[in-house]
Design an enzyme around this catalytic site. Structure first.
Site, PDB file in Angstrom:
ATOM      1  N   ARG A 156      56.876  94.872 -37.675  1.00 53.29           N
ATOM      2  CA  ARG A 156      56.401  95.855 -38.656  1.00 53.29           C
ATOM      3  C   ARG A 156      57.325  97.085 -38.675  1.00 53.29           C
ATOM      4  O   ARG A 156      57.590  97.655 -39.742  1.00 53.29           O
ATOM      5  CB  ARG A 156      54.953  96.269 -38.364  1.00 53.29           C
ATOM      6  CG  ARG A 156      54.366  97.143 -39.473  1.00 53.29           C
ATOM      7  CD  ARG A 156      52.877  97.382 -39.293  1.00 53.29           C
ATOM      8  NE  ARG A 156      52.609  98.154 -38.093  1.00 53.29           N
ATOM      9  CZ  ARG A 156      51.377  98.418 -37.635  1.00 53.29           C
ATOM     10  NH1 ARG A 156      50.313  97.960 -38.272  1.00 53.29           N
ATOM     11  NH2 ARG A 156      51.214  99.128 -36.539  1.00 53.29           N
ATOM     12  N   ARG A 189      70.129 120.024 -43.992  1.00 50.51           N
ATOM     13  CA  ARG A 189      68.921 119.766 -44.778  1.00 50.51           C
ATOM     14  C   ARG A 189      69.211 119.559 -46.261  1.00 50.51           C
ATOM     15  O   ARG A 189      69.808 120.403 -46.920  1.00 50.51           O
ATOM     16  CB  ARG A 189      67.925 120.916 -44.610  1.00 50.51           C
ATOM     17  CG  ARG A 189      66.554 120.579 -45.166  1.00 50.51           C
ATOM     18  CD  ARG A 189      65.555 121.671 -44.863  1.00 50.51           C
ATOM     19  NE  ARG A 189      64.209 121.266 -45.258  1.00 50.51           N
ATOM     20  CZ  ARG A 189      63.762 121.268 -46.510  1.00 50.51           C
ATOM     21  NH1 ARG A 189      64.554 121.676 -47.481  1.00 50.51           N
ATOM     22  NH2 ARG A 189      62.536 120.872 -46.782  1.00 50.51           N
ATOM     23  N   HIS A 240      67.121 116.970 -49.465  1.00 48.76           N
ATOM     24  CA  HIS A 240      66.139 115.905 -49.645  1.00 48.76           C
ATOM     25  C   HIS A 240      66.793 114.524 -49.714  1.00 48.76           C
ATOM     26  O   HIS A 240      66.295 113.565 -49.144  1.00 48.76           O
ATOM     27  CB  HIS A 240      65.308 116.131 -50.917  1.00 48.76           C
ATOM     28  CG  HIS A 240      64.270 117.197 -50.777  1.00 48.76           C
ATOM     29  ND1 HIS A 240      64.545 118.468 -50.338  1.00 48.76           N
ATOM     30  CD2 HIS A 240      62.940 117.171 -51.009  1.00 48.76           C
ATOM     31  CE1 HIS A 240      63.438 119.182 -50.304  1.00 48.76           C
ATOM     32  NE2 HIS A 240      62.446 118.418 -50.709  1.00 48.76           N
ATOM     33  N   GLU A 253      40.820 102.211 -46.004  1.00 45.96           N
ATOM     34  CA  GLU A 253      40.925 102.051 -44.546  1.00 45.96           C
ATOM     35  C   GLU A 253      40.521 103.362 -43.894  1.00 45.96           C
ATOM     36  O   GLU A 253      40.112 104.300 -44.582  1.00 45.96           O
ATOM     37  CB  GLU A 253      42.345 101.640 -44.148  1.00 45.96           C
ATOM     38  CG  GLU A 253      43.401 102.655 -44.532  1.00 45.96           C
ATOM     39  CD  GLU A 253      44.826 102.236 -44.175  1.00 45.96           C
ATOM     40  OE1 GLU A 253      45.023 101.467 -43.221  1.00 45.96           O
ATOM     41  OE2 GLU A 253      45.748 102.724 -44.847  1.00 45.96           O
ATOM     42  N   LEU A 268      47.674 100.094 -44.541  1.00 46.47           N
ATOM     43  CA  LEU A 268      48.607  99.599 -43.538  1.00 46.47           C
ATOM     44  C   LEU A 268      48.118  98.223 -43.077  1.00 46.47           C
ATOM     45  O   LEU A 268      46.929  98.052 -42.793  1.00 46.47           O
ATOM     46  CB  LEU A 268      48.649 100.554 -42.334  1.00 46.47           C
ATOM     47  CG  LEU A 268      49.657 100.119 -41.270  1.00 46.47           C
ATOM     48  CD1 LEU A 268      51.082 100.442 -41.732  1.00 46.47           C
ATOM     49  CD2 LEU A 268      49.382 100.786 -39.942  1.00 46.47           C
TER      50      LEU A 268
HETATM   51  N1  PDD Z   1      47.285 103.809 -36.323  1.00 42.93           N
HETATM   52  N2  PDD Z   1      45.644 102.077 -40.744  1.00 42.93           N
HETATM   53  C1  PDD Z   1      46.286 103.209 -40.450  1.00 42.93           C
HETATM   54  C2  PDD Z   1      46.437 104.245 -41.509  1.00 42.93           C
HETATM   55  C3  PDD Z   1      46.805 103.398 -39.160  1.00 42.93           C
HETATM   56  O1  PDD Z   1      47.478 104.523 -38.865  1.00 42.93           O
HETATM   57  C4  PDD Z   1      46.624 102.387 -38.178  1.00 42.93           C
HETATM   58  C5  PDD Z   1      47.188 102.520 -36.794  1.00 42.93           C
HETATM   59  C6  PDD Z   1      45.924 101.221 -38.534  1.00 42.93           C
HETATM   60  C7  PDD Z   1      45.702 100.090 -37.571  1.00 42.93           C
HETATM   61  O2  PDD Z   1      46.927  99.431 -37.283  1.00 42.93           O
HETATM   62  P1  PDD Z   1      47.140  98.710 -35.878  1.00 42.93           P
HETATM   63  O3  PDD Z   1      46.060  97.713 -35.728  1.00 42.93           O
HETATM   64  O4  PDD Z   1      48.477  98.064 -36.028  1.00 42.93           O
HETATM   65  O5  PDD Z   1      47.104  99.755 -34.810  1.00 42.93           O
HETATM   66  C8  PDD Z   1      45.465 101.098 -39.832  1.00 42.93           C
HETATM   67  C9  PDD Z   1      47.924 104.070 -35.048  1.00 42.93           C
HETATM   68  C10 PDD Z   1      47.210 103.449 -33.898  1.00 42.93           C
HETATM   69  C11 PDD Z   1      48.124 105.568 -34.920  1.00 42.93           C
HETATM   70  O6  PDD Z   1      48.516 106.163 -35.903  1.00 42.93           O
HETATM   71  O7  PDD Z   1      47.935 106.118 -33.845  1.00 42.93           O
END
Ligand code: PDD
Length: 287
Positions: A52, A100, A102, A180, A205
């Site tokens: 990922r 710096r 963008h 989510e 995500l």
């Molecule tokens: N976060 N959705 C979002 C927006 C996230 O930031 C995360 C993970 C998940 C779950 O993904 P995974 O199962 O791969 O951890 C879903 C991590 C843990 C963080 O930002 O700390």
């Protein structure tokens, strides 16, 4: 936090670790990250997290800071140096240090790599009493599939949740659907026992815990459907839970102050948590 951090080629005292003020991560949030769960000295789903990371880097046209094999070596070395048994390993890659602007730097810049570890309590098969979530409008951009360090909407949503006494925020889009959590994926179990989580697209995500749980659910013969679900449907669900590297499978027992089902941890979340913890116990320990 662990005693050592890895910063651009060196293992340094965590207290003293720093990056350049012109780092594009610091200036422009121009970078990506990964968080891998560690349990009993084992990395959970390391390969999937690194895949990922590779995808996030490619989507933003940031190069690999070190070879993939080298990254695996550094992760293990940092775990050993910090005697990490239960916790998290955090890695962040930014486009690097440049004057710096963008737009991308016009001369080649080496991407910057920072890795830290954090000790946490040992997460076991018992999911605990469950958590409360608070709904928040999803005000993020259209590429939530990229794990970027630009997390301000997530930060604000999580803070609003915490200020209301909830553990997590559930983000709701313009159609009234839960996309989510601020840092977790969201799941429900419908009154007729179907396990639902939103399909992976640019709106969320693609969680690694989500991916693994999907496979576990199918081996448990649970009826699993990937589709959007509304906040109203979630509030009428039999069960709800969140998944992430940090929370594994954690039951949600309250949404906006209303009890989910009977307000207690349900059997599906409990079984999935047990299966996930069993899965996390497989593999080779580093520390
Ligand atoms: N976060 N959705 C979002 C927006 C996230 O930031 C995360 C993970 C998940 C779950 O993904 P995974 O199962 O791969 O951890 C879903 C991590 C843990 C963080 O930002 O700390």
């Amino acid at each position: 936090m662990g005693r050592y951090a890895y910063v651009n080629g060196r293992y340094v005292d965590h207290q003293q670790a720093s990056v350049h003020i012109e780092d594009r991560g610091y200036q422009l949030a121009d970078g990506v990250y990964e968080v891998v769960g560690i349990r009993d000295g084992k990395m959970i789903d390391e390969a999937l997290h690194i895949d990922r990371l590779d995808r996030s880097l490619r989507e933003l046209r940031i190069g690999w800071p070190v070879a993939r094999g080298t990254l695996g070596f550094i992760l293990r070395e940092l775990m050993r140096r910090n005697s990490l048994r239960d916790g998290l390993i955090y890695m962040q890659v930014t486009r690097g240090v440049a004057r710096r602007d963008h737009a991308f730097p016009t001369t080649p810049v080496k991407p910057a790599l920072v890795i830290t570890t954090k000790n946490t309590k040992h997460l076991g098969a018992d999911p605990g009493p469950g958590v409360a979530v608070k709904s928040q409008r999803d005000i993020r951009w259209e590429r939530c599939d990229i794990k970027t360090i630009a997390l301000l909407p997530n930060v604000l949503a999580k803070q609003a949740a915490r200020e209301s006494g909830a553990y997590e925020a559930w983000l709701v889009d313009d159609q009234g659907c839960v996309t989510e959590g601020a840092s977790t994926n969201a799941w429900i179990v419908t009154p007729d026992g179907e396990l639902i989580t939103r399909q992976t697209d640019n709106g969320i995500l693609a969680g690694i815990t989500r991916h693994t749980l999907k496979a576990l659910a199918s081996s448990m013969q649970l009826k699993f459907v990937e589709r959007p679900f509304t906040l109203a449907e979630a509030k009428k669900a039999k069960e709800a839970f969140i998944t992430s590297a940090t929370s594994f499978v954690t039951p949600v027992v309250k949404i906006d102050g209303d009890a989910v089902g009977d307000g207690k941890v349900g059997p599906t979340a409990r079984r999935l948590r047990e299966e996930y913890v069993r899965f996390a116990g497989e593999g080779e320990a580093v520390t």
